[in-house]
Design a protein around this motif. Structure first.
Motif, short mmCIF file in Angstrom:
data_model
loop_
_atom_site.label_atom_id
_atom_site.label_comp_id
_atom_site.label_asym_id
_atom_site.label_seq_id
_atom_site.Cartn_x
_atom_site.Cartn_y
_atom_site.Cartn_z
N VAL A 82 0.85 -1.18 0.00
CA VAL A 82 0.00 0.00 0.00
C VAL A 82 0.89 1.24 0.00
O VAL A 82 1.90 1.29 0.71
N MET A 83 0.53 2.22 -0.80
CA MET A 83 1.34 3.42 -0.92
C MET A 83 1.43 4.19 0.39
O MET A 83 2.43 4.87 0.65
N GLU A 84 0.41 4.07 1.25
CA GLU A 84 0.43 4.79 2.52
C GLU A 84 1.63 4.40 3.38
O GLU A 84 2.11 5.20 4.18
N ALA A 85 2.10 3.18 3.22
CA ALA A 85 3.23 2.71 4.02
C ALA A 85 4.53 3.43 3.65
O ALA A 85 5.52 3.33 4.39
N ASP A 118 4.59 6.86 2.71
CA ASP A 118 4.47 8.32 2.83
C ASP A 118 5.72 8.90 3.48
O ASP A 118 6.14 8.45 4.56
N LYS A 167 3.03 2.57 -7.89
CA LYS A 167 1.95 1.60 -7.91
C LYS A 167 1.87 0.97 -9.29
O LYS A 167 1.77 1.67 -10.31
#
Length: 243
Positions: free
Chosen positions: A45-48, A50, A117
């Motif tokens: 997940v891209m949030e990981a 940030d 991604k």
């Protein structure tokens, strides 16, 4: 109570052109070959990631997963023979980066290029990796320059950078290279990366036969080359054909 075993998750898999151990740089950041980590669920997940773009380099913590003598790891080996010392001298395992150690875990610094991604996964693109294709990644941490870089550190038998040799192409190899470029099987970046890997002389330190032709896989290619004190000569380059 002292824990004797610890289970760690695999967060991603390294995808690199190093498809066999022969030819892999002996340390990270010696050559700037691009590779990427394919993150696995639930870590894809891209949030990981940030904030990671604010760091130029990363620490990769990874597993030695392709040891042929895995059964020998069940018995502690206090001494090993480092290739840098010609494979003839034994020293303590904790004074080496040998793959044959109590915990088969490696540590490498790489340069971060981008996090992207791609389909249902996330790819972390890096350069400078010394990891075999398919290597399990256990963790990713930012490299902190002021604390991680020790400029006056002593590095024992590995104090000096390896010698970089000239890379030359035989006439036959030049013709093959031209054909592969025209067919779009390879590009100029591939050529530059291949030459930088070979320039470090991938032979074991104890081998010094100027007449011998060595073979190496790099990405989708089979490479044949010879070595002298002054140069590496690429004798042949061709597509790898699986049998």
């Amino acid at each position: 109570m002292i824990m004797t075993e610890l289970s760690l998750p695999i967060i991603g898999i390294m995808r690199s052109p190093y498809v066999e151990k022969f030819g892999i740089p002996r340390q990270p950041n010696l050559v700037q070959v691009e590779s990427f980590i394919e993150m696995l669920a639930p870590y894809n997940v891209m949030e990981a990631f940030d904030g990671i773009e604010e760091f130029s380099h990363l620490w990769l913590i990874w597993q030695f997963h392709d040891n042929k003598n895995q059964q020998q790891l069940d018995k502690f080996r206090p001494q090993v023979r480092p290739p840098r010392l010609g494979g003839n001298k034994k020293i303590g395992v904790f004074a080496t980066r040998s793959m044959y150690r109590p915990a088969p875990v490696g540590l490498s610094v790489v340069q971060l290029k981008q996090v992207k991604k791609v389909g249902n996964t996330v790819r972390v693109y890096v350069t400078g990796s010394d990891l075999l294709n398919g290597t399990p990644i256990l963790d990713i941490k930012p490299y902190i320059q002021y604390s991680d870089a020790v400029l006056d550190a002593q590095s024992g038998y590995a104090q000096d950078r390896p010698v970089v040799k000239q890379v030359r192409w035989s006439e036959h190899a030049c013709q093959s290279r031209t054909g592969l470029l025209q067919q779009a099987k390879i590009d100029q970046q591939y050529i530059a990366e291949l030459e930088s890997v070979l320039a470090l002389d991938p032979r074991p330190a104890y081998q010094d036969d100027a007449q011998r032709i060595y073979g190496m896989r790099f990405g989708q290619m089979n490479i044949k080359f010879s070595c002298s004190d002054e140069a590496i000569v690429i004798q042949e380059i061709m597509l790898y054909e699986q049998t």
